[in-house]
Write a protein that holds these residues in place. Sequence first.
Motif, mmCIF file in Angstrom:
data_model
loop_
_atom_site.group_PDB
_atom_site.id
_atom_site.type_symbol
_atom_site.label_atom_id
_atom_site.label_comp_id
_atom_site.label_asym_id
_atom_site.label_seq_id
_atom_site.Cartn_x
_atom_site.Cartn_y
_atom_site.Cartn_z
ATOM 1 N N UNK A 28 0.938 -1.259 0.040
ATOM 2 C CA UNK A 28 0.161 0.121 -0.244
ATOM 3 C C UNK A 28 0.796 1.267 -0.045
ATOM 4 N N UNK A 29 1.782 1.172 0.835
ATOM 5 C CA UNK A 29 2.837 2.292 0.811
ATOM 6 C C UNK A 29 3.546 2.737 -0.330
ATOM 7 N N UNK A 30 3.772 1.760 -0.969
ATOM 8 C CA UNK A 30 4.631 1.745 -2.565
ATOM 9 C C UNK A 30 3.637 2.414 -3.460
ATOM 10 N N UNK A 31 2.471 1.901 -3.320
ATOM 11 C CA UNK A 31 1.175 2.538 -4.274
ATOM 12 C C UNK A 31 1.014 3.889 -4.132
ATOM 13 N N UNK A 32 0.990 4.258 -2.551
ATOM 14 C CA UNK A 32 0.813 5.589 -2.219
ATOM 15 C C UNK A 32 2.026 6.356 -2.598
ATOM 16 N N UNK A 83 -10.351 3.922 0.438
ATOM 17 C CA UNK A 83 -9.683 3.834 -0.814
ATOM 18 C C UNK A 83 -8.195 4.472 -0.711
ATOM 19 N N UNK A 84 -7.198 4.204 -1.740
ATOM 20 C CA UNK A 84 -5.777 4.590 -1.806
ATOM 21 C C UNK A 84 -6.027 6.126 -1.763
ATOM 22 N N UNK A 85 -7.282 6.447 -2.685
ATOM 23 C CA UNK A 85 -7.267 7.850 -2.919
ATOM 24 C C UNK A 85 -7.321 8.830 -1.593
ATOM 25 N N UNK A 86 -7.869 8.503 -0.636
ATOM 26 C CA UNK A 86 -7.891 9.160 0.689
ATOM 27 C C UNK A 86 -6.605 9.575 0.913
ATOM 28 N N UNK A 136 6.219 8.934 5.512
ATOM 29 C CA UNK A 136 5.834 8.978 6.865
ATOM 30 C C UNK A 136 4.653 8.968 7.438
ATOM 31 N N UNK A 137 3.488 9.587 6.557
ATOM 32 C CA UNK A 137 2.245 9.618 7.047
ATOM 33 C C UNK A 137 1.715 8.630 7.417
ATOM 34 N N UNK A 138 0.926 8.695 8.743
ATOM 35 C CA UNK A 138 0.228 7.592 9.243
ATOM 36 C C UNK A 138 -0.975 7.891 9.732
ATOM 37 N N UNK A 139 -1.187 9.031 9.912
ATOM 38 C CA UNK A 139 -2.483 9.513 10.685
ATOM 39 C C UNK A 139 -4.057 9.481 9.734
ATOM 40 N N UNK A 140 -3.482 9.662 8.680
ATOM 41 C CA UNK A 140 -4.599 9.702 7.628
ATOM 42 C C UNK A 140 -5.161 8.227 7.239
ATOM 43 N N UNK A 141 -4.021 7.329 7.121
ATOM 44 C CA UNK A 141 -4.212 5.912 7.016
ATOM 45 C C UNK A 141 -4.962 5.422 8.390
ATOM 46 N N UNK A 142 -4.709 5.812 9.275
ATOM 47 C CA UNK A 142 -5.369 5.324 10.827
ATOM 48 C C UNK A 142 -6.786 5.897 10.578
ATOM 49 N N UNK A 156 -6.085 -2.313 4.721
ATOM 50 C CA UNK A 156 -5.686 -1.071 4.020
ATOM 51 C C UNK A 156 -4.983 -0.117 4.503
ATOM 52 N N UNK A 157 -4.110 -0.513 5.672
ATOM 53 C CA UNK A 157 -3.050 0.535 6.211
ATOM 54 C C UNK A 157 -1.793 0.438 5.649
ATOM 55 N N UNK A 158 -1.259 1.669 5.086
ATOM 56 C CA UNK A 158 0.126 1.746 4.659
ATOM 57 C C UNK A 158 0.996 1.508 5.826
ATOM 58 N N UNK A 159 2.280 1.223 5.509
ATOM 59 C CA UNK A 159 3.139 0.793 6.454
ATOM 60 C C UNK A 159 3.376 1.688 7.782
ATOM 61 N N UNK A 160 3.317 3.123 7.683
ATOM 62 C CA UNK A 160 3.636 3.734 8.770
ATOM 63 C C UNK A 160 2.484 3.762 9.846
#
Lengths: 294, 299
Positions: A77-81, A142-145, A211-217, A225-229
């Motif tokens: 997911x993070x790579x995609x992002x 979705x990844x778009x968020x 680094x972004x993690x909060x939007x994923x949360x 669907x969580x990115x790595x961070x």
Amino acid sequence: MQHRMSFGRKVFVAGNYAFLVALSLLCLLPLIQVLSISFSSSAAASAGLVKLLPVDLTLSSYKYILQKQEFISSFGITLQRLVLGFVINMGLSLLCAYPLSKERKDLRIRSYYAWFFVFTILFSGGLIPTYMVISMTGLIDTIWALVIPSAVSVFNVILLLNFFRGLPKEIEESAFMDGAGHWLVLRKMYVPMSYPVLATVSLFTMVFHWNAWFDGLIYMNFPKNYPLSTYLQLLVINSNPMKMDPKNLAGILEISERTTRAAQIFLGALPILIVYPFLQKFFVKGIVLGSVKG
Amino acid sequence: MNMKKTKRELPLHLMLVPGVLILLIYCYYPMVGFVIAFQKFIPINGLFGSDWIGFGNFRYVLQMPDIWQVLGNTVFIASMKILLGLAVPILVAVLLNELKHVLIKRGVQTLIYLPHFLSWVILGGVLVDILSPSEGIINQLLNAVGMDSIFFLGSNKWFPAVLIFSDVWKEFGFSTIVFLAAITGINPSLYEAAIVDGANHTRQAWHITLPGMVPVIVLMATLSLGNVLNAGFDQVFNLYSPSVYQSGDILDTLIYRIGLLDAQFGVATAIGLFKSFVSFVLITISYFLAYRLVNYRIF
């Protein structure tokens, strides 16, 4: 004047070297300590034997992490992002910075546009209304968020446009004389002439998305669907036994003991540690040219 | 003539369309959402469908038992970060400027910028580990010199200090760039003149380097004024726990808990509106000051 150094001056120079080197080690040592823990055996780590270098060197924590399905999928997911976010951010930043770098005579309502952009740094809707808009526009889960709401970084636009303003006007004018349009000038002249600031902004953009993690949360309802961070945030921070309720402690301790946690921290920082040395010489130049004028 | 001009501007407007649209939807539209600060908001009814209760949410906030504590924490933590976050980089920039050895100078710079690029998730993990009372290296060192372990992240006495120092630790290197740039911009002939007049290095630093930095220092100081209510959500969120709410809870973390965890949208938005409004006023004042004092413009 160097040849007549007084005693006091010598003491100062030596002390200054020592102080600044110590200061820079202070920025590095905490990271090295955690890195060493990640390469140590869990017995040595929990006995507190690891000081600066790994004890009983082993890769077992890394093996354990890299076979975990959640880790691999959140990395995906993070790579995609990163790819989507990078292309969109850089594209939009260039498209916004170019017109905004023009003078009033070239773009008459320039200052209205400029304030439209800057106002978003001064005032923001806050957490709850932003969340509701993102949910209303159907981006949740979705990844778009993760890439659309932050697609225009006003800070990066300002860095770029300040750099653009420093470019020689004559080259551009001669291109217009030869019949080139704005699109061509942006692509063939501004972009190639702006490598230092583009490197800077690229670094910022990549670091931001990594680094972004909060939007994923908050925008993802399912951990898959969580990115790595975000995944790391939950694992490293939220499952930290020091912050847990004692009654949940027993179960958690097994899956996240110290070396695994350390290895995950290090894996989370690794890509930045890799690109940083290559790009940092650009960003000093890019930042200074972009933000401090005169 | 005017038509021609409009036509020539058209590509520039077109370039701005995507950016403007995104900002309209994701930055400006949420500002409309501030209306829910004045409602007894029920999500199903939509933005304007819930009952209006005037300043009811604000009155509720004022009666919350911890609100003054949280506001105090926010202002205290943020102000200390601003003060130390200015002083340390100024000092480091002056000292770094004295280094003649280019390789060491560059090495020091590279290392001190580094923490800025790591997230509070990573650095939070690092801090939690090295500050741990039982296995952390810091407490091991304390024990080695005969001191008791300190529960840095669990004690209300130590937690704010940890927040302040770790923030300065993360960011001082990056701010140093700006001050170093200011020093580089100082006219070298001033130093030559001072040397002719017999000024030693300390006097040169005091009478030339520091005054030369004053415009940038004033600029950074005024611009940071707008951050008095920003004590750093990422950092606090990744380091705090219920045991240190008393000393570490800030407006942003409170908004998160009330809004997203307790689903009291109206109340959370009311606090958010207060914070946005005060920040906006402060930032406007600081930009005005920066403009008047050192002729700063954003672009």
